[in-house]
Design a protein around this motif. Sequence first.
Motif, PDB file in Angstrom:
ATOM      1  N   ILE A  33       0.640  -1.209  -0.129  1.00 38.28           N
ATOM      2  CA  ILE A  33      -0.238   0.010   0.325  1.00 38.28           C
ATOM      3  C   ILE A  33       1.008   1.131   0.372  1.00 38.28           C
ATOM      4  N   SER A  34       2.313   1.434   0.503  1.00 39.20           N
ATOM      5  CA  SER A  34       2.791   2.896   0.918  1.00 39.20           C
ATOM      6  C   SER A  34       3.683   2.748  -0.685  1.00 39.20           C
ATOM      7  N   VAL A  35       3.655   2.008  -1.289  1.00 38.22           N
ATOM      8  CA  VAL A  35       3.796   2.411  -2.762  1.00 38.22           C
ATOM      9  C   VAL A  35       3.202   3.211  -3.069  1.00 38.22           C
ATOM     10  N   PHE A  36       1.984   2.797  -3.488  1.00 39.14           N
ATOM     11  CA  PHE A  36       1.003   3.867  -4.056  1.00 39.14           C
ATOM     12  C   PHE A  36       0.094   5.107  -3.074  1.00 39.14           C
ATOM     13  N   TRP A  37       0.531   5.303  -2.287  1.00 43.05           N
ATOM     14  CA  TRP A  37      -0.531   6.029  -0.648  1.00 43.05           C
ATOM     15  C   TRP A  37       0.078   5.904   0.376  1.00 43.05           C
ATOM     16  N   LEU A  38       0.332   7.119   0.974  1.00 37.41           N
ATOM     17  CA  LEU A  38       0.542   7.195   2.445  1.00 37.41           C
ATOM     18  C   LEU A  38       0.035   8.500   3.105  1.00 37.41           C
TER      19      LEU A  38
END
Length: 293
Positions: A33-38
């Motif tokens: 998830i952290s690759v696409f959204w933070l």
Amino acid sequence: MTRRFAWPARLWALSTSRFGIIVIAIVGLVAVISVFWLPFDPKSVDIANRWAPPGWPHVLGTDGSGRDIASLLMAGARTTVWVALGAGVIATLIGLALAALGALTVRWVRESIAVFVDILIAFPVLLIAMMISAVWGGSLWVVIVSVGIGFGVNVARVTRPELRRVLHSDFVLAGRASGLSPWQNLWRHLLPNVAPVFIVQLSWAMAVAVLAEAGLSYLGFGAPPTEPSWGLLLAELQSFISVHPLTVVWPGLAITLTVLGLNLLGDGLRDVTDPTLSRRGAAARTHVPEVVA
């Protein structure tokens, strides 16, 4: 239930390994998830919100620069997964190569490999990482390579005797009589039969990789300051533990749970793949104590 899916079912039935699977799945999901959204940019500095307590919108609070701790932990999960997988791949290549050379070659090569492995085991993983970082500088690649080398030797030490044991089995001798080369026998018969031992060692290698990355980053030999890392975050926050103790809890808890999950998963894999432990557990479950009148 077919035999192919029997051991995953037994693995899930164990409460400890189930905990490990859930923890590793959550860490992996957070890393993806952290690759696409933070929630926030982990490098964004907001002086006005320095040391904000947990709440909305900063769920876990902020650090001394106003960076969102939850975003730093999510980005650090990427680094953790990358180091664990990279070290696991290198440990696999080195461990299987040394084990195969130590089991399938002529006697003088086997003995040389055994001595070489014993020498390398004398060097701790962290010491190897510091030696490599002294030459190449601190980076994630230093951690990955050093842990991969250090635990690849351990994998070779455990896997080599298993290969030697399986090498004298009837089905291996039958394959050799049918014209299979030693390396064909290795891929078709030997590796599938030592896979349980190897998988257990690999899970422990990944746990060591996570702990080594955090420890080396904490000491300044691991991830550079530009890379998000749980160990680096812990090193930055521990200076303020007496003033803001809660901020140190989050990276420490993330490291502890991830390492614990990998270790418990390794223990569960050992329990379900070791035939002696399986038979012992089955005997204990089926044992009926005698009634003394």
